[in-house]
Write a protein that holds these residues in place. Structure first.
Motif, PDB file in Angstrom:
ATOM      1  N   VAL A   1      -0.533  27.692 -27.425  1.00  0.00           N
ATOM      2  CA  VAL A   1      -0.017  28.591 -28.462  1.00  0.00           C
ATOM      3  C   VAL A   1       1.151  29.399 -27.903  1.00  0.00           C
ATOM      4  O   VAL A   1       2.207  29.538 -28.542  1.00  0.00           O
ATOM      5  CB  VAL A   1      -1.142  29.518 -28.988  1.00  0.00           C
ATOM      6  N   CYS A   2       0.962  29.898 -26.697  1.00  0.00           N
ATOM      7  CA  CYS A   2       2.007  30.686 -26.040  1.00  0.00           C
ATOM      8  C   CYS A   2       3.291  29.859 -25.891  1.00  0.00           C
ATOM      9  O   CYS A   2       4.397  30.319 -26.206  1.00  0.00           O
ATOM     10  CB  CYS A   2       1.474  31.139 -24.681  1.00  0.00           C
ATOM     11  N   GLN A   3       3.151  28.611 -25.437  1.00  0.00           N
ATOM     12  CA  GLN A   3       4.332  27.734 -25.283  1.00  0.00           C
ATOM     13  C   GLN A   3       5.052  27.548 -26.623  1.00  0.00           C
ATOM     14  O   GLN A   3       6.277  27.544 -26.678  1.00  0.00           O
ATOM     15  CB  GLN A   3       3.906  26.368 -24.712  1.00  0.00           C
ATOM     16  N   CYS A   4       4.268  27.384 -27.684  1.00  0.00           N
ATOM     17  CA  CYS A   4       4.875  27.205 -29.015  1.00  0.00           C
ATOM     18  C   CYS A   4       5.633  28.457 -29.437  1.00  0.00           C
ATOM     19  O   CYS A   4       6.726  28.372 -30.007  1.00  0.00           O
ATOM     20  CB  CYS A   4       3.799  26.876 -30.048  1.00  0.00           C
ATOM     21  N   LYS A   5       5.064  29.612 -29.168  1.00  0.00           N
ATOM     22  CA  LYS A   5       5.732  30.866 -29.555  1.00  0.00           C
ATOM     23  C   LYS A   5       7.071  31.018 -28.837  1.00  0.00           C
ATOM     24  O   LYS A   5       8.029  31.528 -29.412  1.00  0.00           O
ATOM     25  CB  LYS A   5       4.816  32.061 -29.290  1.00  0.00           C
ATOM     26  N   HIS A   6       7.137  30.570 -27.601  1.00  0.00           N
ATOM     27  CA  HIS A   6       8.401  30.659 -26.857  1.00  0.00           C
ATOM     28  C   HIS A   6       9.423  29.609 -27.316  1.00  0.00           C
ATOM     29  O   HIS A   6      10.556  29.603 -26.856  1.00  0.00           O
ATOM     30  CB  HIS A   6       8.152  30.552 -25.352  1.00  0.00           C
ATOM     31  N   GLU A   7       8.986  28.706 -28.208  1.00  0.00           N
ATOM     32  CA  GLU A   7       9.937  27.800 -28.881  1.00  0.00           C
ATOM     33  C   GLU A   7      10.308  28.372 -30.251  1.00  0.00           C
ATOM     34  O   GLU A   7      10.856  27.655 -31.092  1.00  0.00           O
ATOM     35  CB  GLU A   7       9.327  26.398 -29.049  1.00  0.00           C
ATOM     36  N   ASP A   8       9.973  29.629 -30.491  1.00  0.00           N
ATOM     37  CA  ASP A   8      10.271  30.316 -31.763  1.00  0.00           C
ATOM     38  C   ASP A   8       9.476  29.745 -32.939  1.00  0.00           C
ATOM     39  O   ASP A   8       9.893  29.871 -34.093  1.00  0.00           O
ATOM     40  CB  ASP A   8      11.777  30.258 -32.108  1.00  0.00           C
ATOM     41  N   ILE A   9       8.361  29.082 -32.660  1.00  0.00           N
ATOM     42  CA  ILE A   9       7.518  28.558 -33.739  1.00  0.00           C
ATOM     43  C   ILE A   9       6.693  29.706 -34.331  1.00  0.00           C
ATOM     44  O   ILE A   9       6.064  30.463 -33.588  1.00  0.00           O
ATOM     45  CB  ILE A   9       6.575  27.442 -33.224  1.00  0.00           C
ATOM     46  N   LYS A  10       6.732  29.802 -35.665  1.00  0.00           N
ATOM     47  CA  LYS A  10       5.982  30.850 -36.354  1.00  0.00           C
ATOM     48  C   LYS A  10       4.579  30.335 -36.681  1.00  0.00           C
ATOM     49  O   LYS A  10       4.425  29.203 -37.165  1.00  0.00           O
ATOM     50  CB  LYS A  10       6.743  31.175 -37.646  1.00  0.00           C
ATOM     51  N   PHE A  11       3.566  31.161 -36.408  1.00  0.00           N
ATOM     52  CA  PHE A  11       2.194  30.822 -36.787  1.00  0.00           C
ATOM     53  C   PHE A  11       1.878  31.525 -38.110  1.00  0.00           C
ATOM     54  O   PHE A  11       1.991  32.745 -38.204  1.00  0.00           O
ATOM     55  CB  PHE A  11       1.207  31.253 -35.690  1.00  0.00           C
ATOM     56  N   LEU A  12       1.496  30.737 -39.104  1.00  0.00           N
ATOM     57  CA  LEU A  12       1.244  31.280 -40.439  1.00  0.00           C
ATOM     58  C   LEU A  12      -0.176  31.838 -40.549  1.00  0.00           C
ATOM     59  O   LEU A  12      -1.118  31.265 -39.988  1.00  0.00           O
ATOM     60  CB  LEU A  12       1.427  30.191 -41.500  1.00  0.00           C
ATOM     61  N   GLY A  13      -0.316  32.927 -41.291  1.00  0.00           N
ATOM     62  CA  GLY A  13      -1.636  33.526 -41.524  1.00  0.00           C
ATOM     63  C   GLY A  13      -2.439  32.786 -42.582  1.00  0.00           C
ATOM     64  O   GLY A  13      -3.660  32.848 -42.613  1.00  0.00           O
ATOM     65  N   GLU A  14      -1.744  32.101 -43.463  1.00  0.00           N
ATOM     66  CA  GLU A  14      -2.456  31.287 -44.456  1.00  0.00           C
ATOM     67  C   GLU A  14      -1.619  30.059 -44.840  1.00  0.00           C
ATOM     68  O   GLU A  14      -0.410  30.019 -44.586  1.00  0.00           O
ATOM     69  CB  GLU A  14      -2.791  32.106 -45.709  1.00  0.00           C
ATOM     70  N   LEU A  15      -2.296  29.099 -45.438  1.00  0.00           N
ATOM     71  CA  LEU A  15      -1.607  27.880 -45.861  1.00  0.00           C
ATOM     72  C   LEU A  15      -0.809  28.186 -47.129  1.00  0.00           C
ATOM     73  O   LEU A  15      -1.374  28.674 -48.115  1.00  0.00           O
ATOM     74  CB  LEU A  15      -2.653  26.791 -46.147  1.00  0.00           C
ATOM     75  N   PRO A  16       0.498  27.918 -47.138  1.00  0.00           N
ATOM     76  CA  PRO A  16       1.282  28.130 -48.362  1.00  0.00           C
ATOM     77  C   PRO A  16       0.708  27.278 -49.502  1.00  0.00           C
ATOM     78  O   PRO A  16       0.165  26.196 -49.250  1.00  0.00           O
ATOM     79  CB  PRO A  16       2.684  27.619 -47.975  1.00  0.00           C
ATOM     80  N   ASP A  17       0.829  27.771 -50.750  1.00  0.00           N
ATOM     81  CA  ASP A  17       0.310  26.963 -51.858  1.00  0.00           C
ATOM     82  C   ASP A  17       1.217  25.744 -52.073  1.00  0.00           C
ATOM     83  O   ASP A  17       2.293  25.654 -51.482  1.00  0.00           O
ATOM     84  CB  ASP A  17       0.158  27.795 -53.137  1.00  0.00           C
TER      85      ASP A  17
END
Lengths: 238, 238
Positions: free
Chosen positions: A98-114
């Protein structure tokens, strides 16, 4: 080509236990890196020009880990990636991914978009929810997520198995069918009936392992980390 | 293309410490897997048809580990590989890498074949003895090995730095010059004068890392794990 061997669930479980066990001694990190890289490479091959975002949905196990690694590589390949990871695994390996992904500027979503937002903003959904070890009922929150995936018009790329499918019997619950299926190391029996674009990644089965298990895998070309095993692919008649 | 940044030894050391440290949290296994895979992929690209054997010479540190991983992938790509690894590292990661190679039927040699045997039986030598952290005198047994490499007519592919070269000043000891140099993540200052075939592999520097260090790396294509940065390569004028 030689007929492809499709693994039973038991064979797939034994395969992973063998590879990461006392004999073949692969660290999970290495195999997951190769698996995830092959997933990203196949997506780049099949969908080279996605102008919208890619959404990776990660499950709680190793299939989710493959999705995290694939997402990191997709950013390296120029894609705009977001991740929905509702049941994070509390292990160091997963915290690190997860940390590696964040340093690639990947956003983690709080919920699934409709589904209307999905259609508008996303060009591909990577389904890395469940893999070869899935069994039984689809537990919350993945039941609703998989139900929603049945209704989206965004193309879906599934990692190892379409999530929720029976690993041997296939789509017996009448769930979504992905546009692209990326089997890892060797395809599983439940994918035998799959008619869409089908690639194999995870090019890491050792020579001795193939002899020991009498397993035949399709021929990869050059340094490719993937091979097209779609039923209608004319290139794989060798 | 934008001018390539060549790292000082200090910058290269800090880069690896950052990537594998508390901020970026990459396990050594993951980066070594990607580095070794890129080395093997570049060799496959540059030398697709080697009819003789490939000999990988591994040093005692991470550069040797990259060579072990590369060797395993080279077997996957169809090469007949042997390894000479005279000072094995007594760490689990390295024991595991050796084990993985053995299950690919790779033979570990007890001694370096003499130059007449090398010429007869080997089509390529992979030099993964020393990398960016090399400093000072070349210790035994690598002094004799590097001396022998200066006299062989078998092409040599060096991993990260030609072994024995000063990481910043280059070939000041007048040692061998490889036919192919494979820099990892970013090339080092000592490689700036290198006139042979030069590729960059190790495509894993995170976006935030590039911003933080203000580092520019060459543009990779598609899902390629390598990019040609040879001085005479017309394809990299972008």
């Amino acid at each position: 080509m030689k007929s492809i061997k499709y693994l039973t669930q038991h064979e797939a479980i034994v395969m992973d236990q063998l590879l990461m066990g006392d004999k073949y001694k692969f660290p999970t990190e290495s195999l997951m890196e190769l698996a995830g890289l092959s997933v990203a490479s196949i997506i780049q091959k099949v969908y080279p020009n996605i102008s919208k975002k890619v959404l990776t949905i990660c499950g709680p196990g190793n299939n989710g880990g493959d999705g995290l690694v694939a997402s990191r590589h997709l950013v390296q390949f120029g894609y705009d990636v977001e991740i929905f990871y509702p049941k994070k695994t509390d292990k160091k390996l997963y915290h690190d991914l997860v940390c590696q992904c964040k340093h690639e500027d990947i956003k983690f979503l709080g919920e699934l978009p409709d589904n209307s937002l999905l259609s508008k903003e996303y060009g591909l959904i990577v389904d890395s929810i469940f893999g070869y070890s899935f069994k039984g009922d689809i537990r919350a929150p993945f039941d609703k997520i998989i139900e929603q995936l049945s209704k989206t018009d965004v193309p879906i790329a599934s990692v190892d198995m379409p999530s929720g499918w029976d690993v041997e019997a296939g789509n017996i619950k009448n769930l979504f069918t992905p546009a692209l299926l990326i089997s890892l190391a060797a395809p599983k029996k439940g994918a035998e009936s799959f008619e869409g674009i089908h690639y194999l990644g995870g090019r890491f089965l050792p020579k001795e392992f193939l002899r020991e298990t009498n397993l035949t895998i399709p021929k990869y070309n050059g340094c490719d980390q993937f091979v097209n095993i779609s039923k209608n692919n004319n290139n794989n008649k060798n």
